[in-house]
Design an enzyme around this catalytic site. Structure first.
Site, PDB file in Angstrom:
ATOM      1  N   TYR A 177       0.566   7.574   5.308  1.00  0.00           N
ATOM      2  CA  TYR A 177       0.264   6.342   4.581  1.00  0.00           C
ATOM      3  C   TYR A 177      -0.208   6.656   3.165  1.00  0.00           C
ATOM      4  CZ  TYR A 177      -1.778   1.915   3.181  1.00  0.00           C
ATOM      5  OH  TYR A 177      -2.083   0.768   2.482  1.00  0.00           O
ATOM      6  N   LYS A 181       1.732   5.725  -0.447  1.00  0.00           N
ATOM      7  CA  LYS A 181       1.135   4.960  -1.534  1.00  0.00           C
ATOM      8  C   LYS A 181       1.063   5.772  -2.819  1.00  0.00           C
ATOM      9  CE  LYS A 181       0.666   0.920   0.205  1.00  0.00           C
ATOM     10  NZ  LYS A 181       1.388  -0.218  -0.417  1.00  0.00           N
ATOM     11  N   THR A 214      -7.108  -7.818   6.710  1.00  0.00           N
ATOM     12  CA  THR A 214      -5.786  -8.328   7.067  1.00  0.00           C
ATOM     13  C   THR A 214      -5.451  -7.860   8.479  1.00  0.00           C
ATOM     14  OG1 THR A 214      -4.492  -6.422   6.322  1.00  0.00           O
ATOM     15  CG2 THR A 214      -5.117  -8.054   4.647  1.00  0.00           C
TER      16      THR A 214
END
Length: 307
Positions: A177, A181, A214
């Site tokens: 991850y 990014k 989220t």
């Protein structure tokens, strides 16, 4: 440029006459971004992998903003064929592309994408690179056109290793991850350099939401142990709500006078939360040499060449 201090979505200027594509707009900060753009008059395309979830999000936006011009189109950023199909079928004007969609996986290595990429690197970085290139001509003809790359504070946790871009030597979900990014941030900054060099009217800017409440983190932790799931729930109590998390990318997308290469995020400690401010990408992300090398690699891997 608007005064950034205490900026909120209420200061978004009139967006009537503008058309935006927001990837991953069915949930989280993408959904809030689509809602606020529609609330201020933009026509918004919700580009989503799950069309049913996208239709639910579009219906919710229409309930909140009667008369909102929103449509749903399928886009799977883990598939170059899907990206090419989306771009080929896209007609009409385009003024704003928000590369928001993101995938967070912390468990064992998932299957590779259909094109042989690590799933997070493909979805979060190589897919947006290809989509941007395939839509760039339409953006260049747009009204004050912009591309917003949505990054993450975790891009600062990795170094670029082009010899192991798919983490075949040492894989963990967290590394993948962070690397995805970093790659996305490098490509967003390199896009700015190349747009400037060619005199393109398109502006490439970046934003990150900090740590935001989220559905991504709980979903990422779903296959982990009870302790990790509990830690995820605890963390969700101290991070920003989704509306605050969307503000940096909304500012990047709409504020007058934003310059190519600028990067926006939260102003608080370690950029975890807080009002919008201009932030600084990592040295790895800002390195023009990394930008050139990563751009060439992305072009080779995806077969999409531009600028």
């Amino acid at each position: 440029m608007q005064d950034i201090r205490n900026w909120t979505e209420e200061q978004i200027p009139d967006q009537h006459g503008r058309r935006a594509v927001v990837t991953g707009a069915n949930s989280g900060v993408g959904r809030v971004t689509a809602l606020e753009l529609a609330r201020h008059g933009a026509a918004v395309v919700l580009a989503v992998r799950n069309v049913a979830a996208g239709e639910e999000a579009a219906a919710a936006i229409r309930r909140e903003v009667p008369g909102a011009d929103v449509e749903v189109r399928r886009l799977d950023l883990a598939s170059l064929a899907s990206i090419r199909s989306f771009a080929a079928d896209f007609t009409g004007n385009l003024d704003l592309l928000v590369n928001n969609a993101g995938l967070v996986l912390t468990g064992p290595r998932p299957p590779l994408t259909v094109d042989g990429f690590d799933l997070q690197v493909g979805t979060n970085a190589l897919g947006p690179y290809a989509l941007t290139g395939l839509l760039l001509d339409r953006l260049a003809a747009g009204k004050e056109p912009r591309v917003v790359t949505v990054s993450s504070i975790v891009h600062k946790w990795r170094n670029l290793d082009l010899n192991d871009l798919m983490l075949e030597r040492s894989y963990t979900g967290n590394r993948a991850y962070a690397l995805s990014k970093l790659v996305g941030t490098i490509l967003g900054l390199e896009l700015d350099r190349r747009l400037r060099a060619t005199g393109s009217p398109v502006v490439s800017v970046l934003a990150h939401p900090g740590m935001t409440r989220t559905n991504l983190t709980p979903r990422a932790m779903a296959d982990r142990g009870r302790l990790m799931r509990a830690a995820s729930r605890l963390t969700s109590l101290i991070v920003s709500d989704v509306e605050a998390g969307a503000r940096p990318q909304l500012y990047a997308a709409t504020a007058p006078g934003v310059r190519g290469g600028q990067f926006f995020g939260p102003r608080g400690f370690q950029e975890v939360r807080g009002p919008v401010t201009e932030v600084r990408a990592s040295a790895q992300a800002r390195d023009p040499g990394n930008g050139r090398r990563m751009w060439a690699t992305a072009a080779r891997l995806t077969g999409v060449t531009y600028l």
